[in-house]
Design a protein around this motif. Structure first.
Motif, PDB file in Angstrom:
ATOM      1  N   GLU A   6       0.832  -1.195   0.000  1.00 56.89           N
ATOM      2  CA  GLU A   6       0.000   0.000   0.000  1.00 56.89           C
ATOM      3  C   GLU A   6       0.873   1.255   0.000  1.00 56.89           C
ATOM      4  O   GLU A   6       1.962   1.256   0.583  1.00 56.89           O
ATOM      5  CB  GLU A   6      -0.911   0.034   1.237  1.00 56.89           C
ATOM      6  N   TRP A  38      -9.907  -4.090  -0.411  1.00 51.74           N
ATOM      7  CA  TRP A  38      -9.431  -3.176   0.627  1.00 51.74           C
ATOM      8  C   TRP A  38     -10.174  -3.483   1.925  1.00 51.74           C
ATOM      9  O   TRP A  38     -11.394  -3.633   1.939  1.00 51.74           O
ATOM     10  CB  TRP A  38      -9.673  -1.723   0.232  1.00 51.74           C
ATOM     11  N   ARG A  40     -10.006  -2.302   6.257  1.00 53.05           N
ATOM     12  CA  ARG A  40      -9.386  -1.355   7.176  1.00 53.05           C
ATOM     13  C   ARG A  40      -9.584  -1.786   8.626  1.00 53.05           C
ATOM     14  O   ARG A  40     -10.463  -2.594   8.933  1.00 53.05           O
ATOM     15  CB  ARG A  40      -9.931   0.055   6.968  1.00 53.05           C
ATOM     16  N   VAL A  94      -5.757   1.683   9.957  1.00 49.10           N
ATOM     17  CA  VAL A  94      -4.779   1.040   9.100  1.00 49.10           C
ATOM     18  C   VAL A  94      -5.550   0.466   7.919  1.00 49.10           C
ATOM     19  O   VAL A  94      -6.548  -0.240   8.111  1.00 49.10           O
ATOM     20  CB  VAL A  94      -4.020  -0.074   9.834  1.00 49.10           C
ATOM     21  N   TYR A  95      -5.110   0.788   6.724  1.00 48.75           N
ATOM     22  CA  TYR A  95      -5.764   0.311   5.510  1.00 48.75           C
ATOM     23  C   TYR A  95      -4.898  -0.781   4.879  1.00 48.75           C
ATOM     24  O   TYR A  95      -3.707  -0.584   4.634  1.00 48.75           O
ATOM     25  CB  TYR A  95      -5.970   1.468   4.525  1.00 48.75           C
ATOM     26  N   TYR A  96      -5.537  -1.926   4.629  1.00 44.45           N
ATOM     27  CA  TYR A  96      -4.857  -3.063   4.024  1.00 44.45           C
ATOM     28  C   TYR A  96      -5.430  -3.330   2.633  1.00 44.45           C
ATOM     29  O   TYR A  96      -6.648  -3.238   2.436  1.00 44.45           O
ATOM     30  CB  TYR A  96      -5.071  -4.333   4.841  1.00 44.45           C
ATOM     31  N   TRP A 118      -2.022 -10.480   2.059  1.00 46.78           N
ATOM     32  CA  TRP A 118      -2.295  -9.118   2.508  1.00 46.78           C
ATOM     33  C   TRP A 118      -1.043  -8.257   2.367  1.00 46.78           C
ATOM     34  O   TRP A 118       0.080  -8.739   2.494  1.00 46.78           O
ATOM     35  CB  TRP A 118      -2.712  -9.121   3.981  1.00 46.78           C
ATOM     36  N   GLY A 121      -0.055  -3.020   5.251  1.00 46.75           N
ATOM     37  CA  GLY A 121      -0.955  -2.021   5.821  1.00 46.75           C
ATOM     38  C   GLY A 121      -0.312  -0.645   5.883  1.00 46.75           C
ATOM     39  O   GLY A 121       0.906  -0.520   6.009  1.00 46.75           O
TER      40      GLY A 121
ATOM     41  N   ALA B  44       0.036  -7.438   9.740  1.00 45.06           N
ATOM     42  CA  ALA B  44      -1.189  -7.648   8.977  1.00 45.06           C
ATOM     43  C   ALA B  44      -1.797  -9.006   9.328  1.00 45.06           C
ATOM     44  O   ALA B  44      -1.081  -9.928   9.741  1.00 45.06           O
ATOM     45  CB  ALA B  44      -0.887  -7.592   7.487  1.00 45.06           C
TER      46      ALA B  44
END
Lengths: 128, 109
Positions: A6, A38, A40, A94-96, A118, A121, B44
C-alpha cells in the motif's frame, strides 16, 4: 512470491478525499482467479471490509461506505486504488489491500474464497 | 458492533488446547464458508483457515477449524507462546458483504 504494498498519504484533512494505491508484485493483477480488496482496521478495533474489484473493473462495495468509496484498477501498472471521500476522524485506520482467492477442488467444484495475501498495511490519520 | 460474534478474550497454558467460537446467522456462516485469520501484534492479518477447515500451506496442523449450522470454531492444540495473537473469523454474507468477527485476543499464560 506475490506481494502487495500500500502507498499514499498518512495524513488527510477532514472533508477531503483519502487516496491509496496497492501495487502488486510477483504476479499479475489480471489473473482470472482473483479479486482484489481493501480492508481497514481502526486503532484497537476489528477488521472492516471496504470493497473489492476484479481486473475487468467490476466492483462491489460495503453498503455502509458505498456512497463515499471508489475502487479502480490499472492493469498496465499492476495496481488498484482506493478513494474515500468526505473523510472524518472515524475513517482513521490502518488500511490493508489483499488478494481474494477462489478455491476449487480437482473436479472444478468451488468450495469457498478468502483473502489469502495481505499487504503490510498503511496507517491513515484524519486530522486537521 | 460486529456481525459475527466472538469472545473478546481467551487464554491457555503452553501445551493446552484452546477453542475460539464464532457465531453468525443463516445469511453468512449458515450459507457460506468461514475463514480464520491470525494477527500478531503490529502486523497484517494472516490467513490461518479457509473454507471452514482447510489450512494454507505452511500453517501447522495444530490449528484446525470446524463449522456447524450458523457457528464455527477455531481450535489450537499444543498451545505455544508464539500463538499469542488476535484471531478473527470472517464469512461472506448473502447481502453481498464480507463480515468479520470482532476478534479474540488469545493470551498464553
Amino acid at each position: 512470491q506475490l506481494q502487495l504494498q500500500e502507498s499514499g498519504p498518512g495524513l488527510v484533512k477532514p472533508s477531503e478525499t483519502l487516496s491509496l494505491t496497492c501495487t502488486v508484485s510477483g504476479g499479475s493483477i489480471s489473473s482470472s482467479s482473483y479479486y482484489w480488496g481493501w480492508i481497514r482496521q481502526p486503532p484497537g478495533k476489528g477488521l472492516e471490509w471496504i470493497g473489492s474489484i476484479y481486473y475487468s473493473g467490476s466492483t462491489y462495495y460495503n453498503p455502509s461506505l458505498k456512497s463515499r468509496v471508489t475502487i479502480s484498477v490499472d492493469t498496465s501498472k499492476n495496481q488498484f486504488s482506493l478513494k474515500l471521500s468526505s473523510v472524518t476522524a472515524a475513517d482513521t485506520a490502518v488500511y490493508y489491500c489483499a488478494r481474494r482467492h477462489n478455491y476449487y477442488d480437482s473436479s472444478g467444484y468451488y468450495y469457498g474464497c478468502a483473502f489469502d495475501i495481505w499487504g503490510q498495511g498503511t496507517m491513515v490519520t484524519v486530522s486537521s | 458492533q460486529s456481525v459475527l460474534t466472538q469472545p473478546p478474550s481467551a487464554s491457555g497454558t503452553p501445551g493446552q488446547r484452546v477453542t475460539i467460537s464464532c457465531s453468525g446467522s443463516s445469511s453468512n456462516i449458515g450459507s457460506n464458508t468461514v475463514n480464520w485469520y491470525q494477527q500478531l501484534p503490529g502486523t497484517a492479518p494472516k490467513l490461518l483457515i479457509y473454507s471452514n477447515n482447510q489450512r494454507p500451506s505452511g500453517v501447522p496442523d495444530r490449528f484446525s477449524g470446524s463449522k456447524s449450522g450458523t457457528s464455527a470454531s477455531l481450535a489450537i492444540s499444543g498451545l505455544q507462546s508464539e500463538d499469542e495473537a488476535d484471531y478473527y473469523c470472517a464469512a461472506w454474507d448473502d447481502s453481498l458483504i464480507w463480515v468479520f468477527g470482532g476478534g479474540t485476543k488469545l493470551t498464553v499464560l
